[in-house]
Design a protein around this motif. Sequence first.
Motif, PDB file in Angstrom:
ATOM      1  N   GLY A  17       0.786  -1.225   0.000  1.00 49.26           N
ATOM      2  CA  GLY A  17       0.000   0.000   0.000  1.00 49.26           C
ATOM      3  C   GLY A  17       0.819   1.275   0.000  1.00 49.26           C
ATOM      4  N   VAL A  18       2.012   1.231   0.567  1.00 49.58           N
ATOM      5  CA  VAL A  18       2.805   2.454   0.690  1.00 49.58           C
ATOM      6  C   VAL A  18       4.024   2.480  -0.236  1.00 49.58           C
ATOM      7  CG1 VAL A  18       4.337   1.734   2.568  1.00 49.58           C
ATOM      8  CG2 VAL A  18       3.551   4.099   2.454  1.00 49.58           C
ATOM      9  N   LEU A  19       4.312   1.386  -0.900  1.00 54.65           N
ATOM     10  CA  LEU A  19       5.494   1.286  -1.744  1.00 54.65           C
ATOM     11  C   LEU A  19       5.530   2.360  -2.832  1.00 54.65           C
ATOM     12  CD1 LEU A  19       8.066  -0.172  -2.592  1.00 54.65           C
ATOM     13  CD2 LEU A  19       6.632  -1.731  -3.936  1.00 54.65           C
ATOM     14  N   GLU A  20       4.422   2.566  -3.494  1.00 58.82           N
ATOM     15  CA  GLU A  20       4.370   3.548  -4.582  1.00 58.82           C
ATOM     16  C   GLU A  20       4.748   4.938  -4.079  1.00 58.82           C
ATOM     17  OE1 GLU A  20       0.630   5.019  -6.909  1.00 58.82           O
ATOM     18  OE2 GLU A  20       1.314   3.130  -7.783  1.00 58.82           O
ATOM     19  N   LEU A  21       4.220   5.321  -2.927  1.00 54.29           N
ATOM     20  CA  LEU A  21       4.533   6.638  -2.362  1.00 54.29           C
ATOM     21  C   LEU A  21       6.015   6.752  -2.032  1.00 54.29           C
ATOM     22  CD1 LEU A  21       3.760   9.416  -1.283  1.00 54.29           C
ATOM     23  CD2 LEU A  21       3.054   8.301   0.853  1.00 54.29           C
ATOM     24  N   VAL A  22       6.606   5.713  -1.479  1.00 57.44           N
ATOM     25  CA  VAL A  22       8.028   5.742  -1.127  1.00 57.44           C
ATOM     26  C   VAL A  22       8.884   5.856  -2.394  1.00 57.44           C
ATOM     27  CG1 VAL A  22       9.913   4.429  -0.060  1.00 57.44           C
ATOM     28  CG2 VAL A  22       7.681   4.538   1.053  1.00 57.44           C
ATOM     29  N   VAL A  23       8.513   5.155  -3.446  1.00 56.62           N
ATOM     30  CA  VAL A  23       9.241   5.241  -4.712  1.00 56.62           C
ATOM     31  C   VAL A  23       9.127   6.651  -5.296  1.00 56.62           C
ATOM     32  CG1 VAL A  23       9.248   4.453  -7.128  1.00 56.62           C
ATOM     33  CG2 VAL A  23       9.140   2.789  -5.269  1.00 56.62           C
ATOM     34  N   LEU A  24       7.926   7.184  -5.328  1.00 55.05           N
ATOM     35  CA  LEU A  24       7.720   8.537  -5.862  1.00 55.05           C
ATOM     36  C   LEU A  24       8.520   9.573  -5.069  1.00 55.05           C
ATOM     37  CD1 LEU A  24       3.892   8.264  -6.476  1.00 55.05           C
ATOM     38  CD2 LEU A  24       5.599   8.684  -8.267  1.00 55.05           C
ATOM     39  N   GLU A  25       8.503   9.446  -3.761  1.00 56.57           N
ATOM     40  CA  GLU A  25       9.234  10.401  -2.926  1.00 56.57           C
ATOM     41  C   GLU A  25      10.741  10.275  -3.127  1.00 56.57           C
ATOM     42  OE1 GLU A  25      10.267  13.360  -0.212  1.00 56.57           O
ATOM     43  OE2 GLU A  25       8.470  13.001  -1.393  1.00 56.57           O
TER      44      GLU A  25
ATOM     45  N   ASN B 240      12.663  -6.121  -3.222  1.00 53.33           N
ATOM     46  CA  ASN B 240      13.685  -6.602  -4.150  1.00 53.33           C
ATOM     47  C   ASN B 240      13.415  -6.021  -5.530  1.00 53.33           C
ATOM     48  OD1 ASN B 240      11.767  -8.273  -5.511  1.00 53.33           O
ATOM     49  ND2 ASN B 240      12.011  -9.798  -3.899  1.00 53.33           N
ATOM     50  N   GLU B 241      14.342  -6.271  -6.433  1.00 57.10           N
ATOM     51  CA  GLU B 241      14.230  -5.720  -7.790  1.00 57.10           C
ATOM     52  C   GLU B 241      12.965  -6.175  -8.496  1.00 57.10           C
ATOM     53  OE1 GLU B 241      17.882  -6.070 -10.112  1.00 57.10           O
ATOM     54  OE2 GLU B 241      18.961  -6.269  -8.223  1.00 57.10           O
ATOM     55  N   GLY B 242      12.553  -7.407  -8.247  1.00 55.10           N
ATOM     56  CA  GLY B 242      11.360  -7.944  -8.897  1.00 55.10           C
ATOM     57  C   GLY B 242      10.086  -7.220  -8.502  1.00 55.10           C
ATOM     58  N   THR B 243      10.131  -6.479  -7.415  1.00 57.44           N
ATOM     59  CA  THR B 243       8.985  -5.680  -6.981  1.00 57.44           C
ATOM     60  C   THR B 243       9.046  -4.272  -7.564  1.00 57.44           C
ATOM     61  OG1 THR B 243       8.936  -6.898  -4.897  1.00 57.44           O
ATOM     62  CG2 THR B 243       7.768  -4.802  -4.947  1.00 57.44           C
ATOM     63  N   ILE B 244      10.243  -3.706  -7.597  1.00 54.20           N
ATOM     64  CA  ILE B 244      10.415  -2.306  -8.007  1.00 54.20           C
ATOM     65  C   ILE B 244      10.287  -2.109  -9.513  1.00 54.20           C
ATOM     66  CG2 ILE B 244      12.072  -0.391  -8.111  1.00 54.20           C
ATOM     67  CD1 ILE B 244      10.902  -0.718  -5.356  1.00 54.20           C
ATOM     68  N   TYR B 245      10.919  -2.956 -10.307  1.00 56.01           N
ATOM     69  CA  TYR B 245      10.936  -2.715 -11.753  1.00 56.01           C
ATOM     70  C   TYR B 245       9.544  -2.712 -12.404  1.00 56.01           C
ATOM     71  CZ  TYR B 245      15.982  -2.472 -11.795  1.00 56.01           C
ATOM     72  OH  TYR B 245      17.286  -2.083 -11.580  1.00 56.01           O
ATOM     73  N   PRO B 246       8.649  -3.626 -12.067  1.00 54.95           N
ATOM     74  CA  PRO B 246       7.300  -3.531 -12.642  1.00 54.95           C
ATOM     75  C   PRO B 246       6.580  -2.236 -12.231  1.00 54.95           C
ATOM     76  CG  PRO B 246       7.654  -5.717 -11.750  1.00 54.95           C
ATOM     77  CD  PRO B 246       8.817  -4.875 -11.305  1.00 54.95           C
ATOM     78  N   LEU B 247       6.812  -1.793 -11.001  1.00 55.19           N
ATOM     79  CA  LEU B 247       6.217  -0.536 -10.539  1.00 55.19           C
ATOM     80  C   LEU B 247       6.784   0.643 -11.327  1.00 55.19           C
ATOM     81  CD1 LEU B 247       4.454   1.093  -8.578  1.00 55.19           C
ATOM     82  CD2 LEU B 247       6.351   0.982  -6.934  1.00 55.19           C
ATOM     83  N   LEU B 248       8.082   0.653 -11.562  1.00 54.66           N
ATOM     84  CA  LEU B 248       8.701   1.719 -12.352  1.00 54.66           C
ATOM     85  C   LEU B 248       8.144   1.740 -13.774  1.00 54.66           C
ATOM     86  CD1 LEU B 248      12.425   1.410 -11.227  1.00 54.66           C
ATOM     87  CD2 LEU B 248      10.803   3.211 -10.619  1.00 54.66           C
ATOM     88  N   LYS B 249       7.960   0.559 -14.345  1.00 52.46           N
ATOM     89  CA  LYS B 249       7.405   0.478 -15.707  1.00 52.46           C
ATOM     90  C   LYS B 249       5.986   1.040 -15.743  1.00 52.46           C
ATOM     91  CE  LYS B 249       6.656  -2.771 -19.507  1.00 52.46           C
ATOM     92  NZ  LYS B 249       7.113  -1.856 -20.524  1.00 52.46           N
ATOM     93  N   ARG B 250       5.171   0.674 -14.761  1.00 50.35           N
ATOM     94  CA  ARG B 250       3.792   1.169 -14.729  1.00 50.35           C
ATOM     95  C   ARG B 250       3.757   2.686 -14.529  1.00 50.35           C
ATOM     96  NH1 ARG B 250       0.355   2.437 -10.864  1.00 50.35           N
ATOM     97  NH2 ARG B 250       1.462   1.406  -9.156  1.00 50.35           N
ATOM     98  N   LEU B 251       4.544   3.198 -13.604  1.00 48.40           N
ATOM     99  CA  LEU B 251       4.553   4.639 -13.354  1.00 48.40           C
ATOM    100  C   LEU B 251       5.081   5.418 -14.560  1.00 48.40           C
ATOM    101  CD1 LEU B 251       5.752   4.618  -9.632  1.00 48.40           C
ATOM    102  CD2 LEU B 251       3.456   5.184 -10.483  1.00 48.40           C
TER     103      LEU B 251
END
Length: 106
Positions: free
Chosen positions: A8-16, A39-50
């Motif tokens: 729930g909070v990962l996206e906000l932490v990445v954006l910040e 881990n990388e497998g969590t972050i990279y798909p989020l980066l692609k979507r954003l």
Amino acid sequence: MNAQFKKGVLELVVLESVRKKDMYGYELVEEVSKVIDVNEGTIYPLLKRLTNEHYFETYLRESTEGPPRKYYHLTAAGVLYRETQEQEWNEFQQRVCTFLKEQKDE
């Protein structure tokens, strides 16, 4: 930490993190991991979507340690989205804290 809390909070932490400075993927994984174990497998798909949603734009920068790195930069739309996410997070966590406190007081 509860996986659903992290999600729930990962996206906000990445954006910040990217708001403070442009970062490449692995650097971002390290930064976010200071707050949330990811881990990388969590972050990279989020980066692609954003990026697909136009909250990030990317560019390549030469690296002294190998091939050029893809850096993520927050767009104007991303800044507004991050602000909205932060406001929603603050309201949400305040409501939960208030609820928990009220339950203890009963």
